[in-house]
Design an enzyme around this catalytic site. Sequence first.
Site: not given
Length: 1003
Positions: A666, A241
């Site tokens: 999210k 990431h």
Amino acid sequence: MIRIAKLRAAPLWRLSSVTSNKHTLSNLNSHHNSVISSWMHQTSVRNLVRSFSSFSEAEHTLFSVDRFNTVQDARSSDFDENKQLRADVKAMGSILGSTIEHYAGKDILDKVESLRLSAKAWREAGAGRNDSLKDDCEKAFQSMCDTASSLSNQELKVICRAFAHFCAIANAAEYHHRSRRNSAKLNQSAMINPEAVSALSPAPDSCAGVLPQLLKRGDLTADQIFETLTTQKVELVLTAHPTEVNRRTLLDKHRRVQHLLTQADEQRGKGMSTPYQQKLINDALKREIGLIWQSDELNRQKPTVQEEAERGTLVVEAVLWEAVPNFFRKLDATMVDILGEKYTLPLDATPFKFSSWMGGDRDGNPNVTPQVTREVCLQNRIRSAKLLKRDIVEVSGRLSTTFCNDELREKVGDAREPYRAYLNNVIEKLDSTRRWATQELERVKKGHGYLDIHFEKDDIYLTKKELLDDIYLFHRSLCETGNKLTADGKVLDLIRNICSFGLTLVPLDVRQESTRHMEALDAITRYLGIGSYSDWDESTKISWLQSELTSRRPLIRPIEWEGNPMFSDTVVDTLDTFRMIAEQHEDSLNAYVISQATSASDVLAVLLLQIDAGVKSPLRVVPLFETLDDLNGAAETMDTLFSLPAYKGRIGGKQEVMIGYSDSAKDAGRLAASWAQYETQEQLAQVAEKHDIDLTFFHGKGGTVGRGGNPKTFEAILAHAPNTINGKFRVTEQGECIFQNFGHADRAERTLDIYTAAICAEKHTDRPTPNQEWRELMSKISELSCNAYRKIVREDERFVPYFRSATPELELSELNIGSRPAKRKASGGVESLRAIPWIFAWTQTRLNLPTWLGVGEAIGDILNSSDSDKLRAMHNEWGSFRTTIDLVEMVLAKSEPSIAQRYDDLLVKDEKAKELGAEIRRIHKDTEIAILDLSGHKELCEKNELLQRTLLVRNPYVDCMNVMQAEILMRLRECKDEDESKLLKDALLISITGISNGMGNTG
């Protein structure tokens, strides 16, 4: 009791160099004094920090006369434990200031100081949170904005560099200070109890703190605690990431800065040091900071996946290879000291493992091809062989012993130095292993996909067991011939590294999204003429998949899909991935993670594709449940799977499930996602128990709160639902967190200690589970917060234009910090955006919207209802819920709506979008009020003294970078000149790096 640090929110640069602006500085200081007198009602922490608000003179040495030199000072009643940290930051800031003046000129330094003083004045006036000082606040903030507006593009770049480098070296000083404090605790413990081993810190979140407390309770025996420690497993998965914004060369320099601070500590610890010794260290520090300033802090091109994998796992070679066995040695000593002489860590104990996604995570990243994964696997074997050979050569060099046991003598004949003769064979075999892997790597790079080994199998090591057997024999001989002390030295460390890292350094997980497997099976069923797999319903898919899993005939052969136009490029890539898996040797690969998993057929599909590709020992298939709907349906999915004989018969009674923290937050907001994650783990644990399955949860957490992170690792683990960890904990470590937690040996050992202590404590700590009343209330809160979050993010047509214009989201792709695209798909809005740039963008503007949006509305509504008392009781009595609220409170404390408004003022052109920005800031204020009401605090995080200190020192520097970043973004979006645009892009990326370092996290 922790003493509050008398930190100085100090200029980094020499104030003596700004004397030409003496009148201006005098006026500003006069203004500061008036602000101070009207701000005395603030907390004691703020007052204490502010009383040391500036440096009176430059200081270029780590050996100032006011530093304490002996441990005795640390035991005195008025000992200030942060004195050394302040002195380190002051010295390095002074050196940085001189460096800036030398290379950039005095005028730049003056403007840096002017900006800093304005920011400091704004902070002293309450930073928009104190209505009584509103005029002073607005005046100071406007001064900061005016200064930024007056700077040329080149000045913006250089001044951003100045503030960014301060935050980076301040981080280095703070990381070092944590290690220093840990050492001080060890020394104090040794003084209090000279008989104790004191290998590990006696802190509450350390094994040396947890084990005595568990024994003291009286309901646990030493045997039970020993059983827990020697059977528990923590696996940290290093991910690709893209959140580490600092270049590797600068991270190396920051590591060397920390090493110099350690050397200075050692000199002071002796009680005296010569001027020459001090000069050597001071000059080395000046040299390092000078080189930092002269280095390009930006990545000029995106790394390849192979480069990303090498950089990401460098921490294993540079730190963990030594830190892991060192920690195990300290853990062993602590166990013996606390539990008793017989409780030694077993020879092959591996309470810690490391894995990686770097080179295996192909979800939405077309750059991760089967060829790339083959290359990374081979490169890892090469690096491991080199490390192992180096250590064995060192052991061999020490052992000139002439006698051994009969078992080893049979291997070496009449060799005069039997151990060296024996190890020479091991060294030669490792060398052959390295040459074989290097040769195979070259073949793969040239496009040859099949491994064609030209070495005899007995000439190389392919499995960890082969090497371990050879080293065990060696260790056994030493023990049986009276050399146990020697055996338990470097040889024991070698064994523990082999157990922890093996021949592959870090085995790779393979990750791919579920739709890719469905697409591949659809192409196969169409080719076979039996219909369209993607059109079948779930029961039809499961029936067919079960039938194929029990069939002996192959589903499809490579010759049928290679070059066949019925199979698209993505399908060929998917099928070749499974062929690549079949080629790999033991321990190269670990698990197959299915992202966006929604059904039992998703898991069966991967198992079938592995078996059909000829994978002899299929990788365990790990469904990743990410969205709110996926989490809510996870228990039903796994219950279906465990009820299928064709599946249950192949998993050996074990299953791993991954919980997605980033995408669920999210999707639904932090509060709703947290409750869904908690309930899902409870339900899955119950399903596993029903089917007699040993379940391991894999926690896909990021570094930020918005992605499931929690800086307090120990408390975070104990906040998990009871009976869901059970001594097994797998979790991702990403980007900046890898360096923060493992970038230095002391920090790495401390991190390993915290994880080990937490998993042990979690198993033996009774924690309340939510009663039915609380569950109903949590469901109500979750629904309210989710609706409020989605009302803004999903349903408000103004949101996407606002997000795109008010944040640097569109510009983040220029940062070149990862190999994968920012979106899973090239098209699409916020829903297709990955969680990292989503969090990253809001962190840059200091609004941190994803973490708190929806929380305030839900909490506020409940506090104003008849359920208010229930909510307060739940907050006081249920640790998991309180931890979630504490994290939201921490993020609110780090947020600055006034800074976010500056971005709106300069960047948001659409009036409707601008109105939304104002609404969001009002919601932020209401959220602060609701959280303060629930927590009973007068100020955000008023009891978190460490955070208060950090923010009060860092904020003025980060504030300046924010104001400059907004200015840079405005100019960049309007710029038509190519050269100026390039300059502004550099300035923007430097500001992004600086803000990330100042905030301590990115995505």
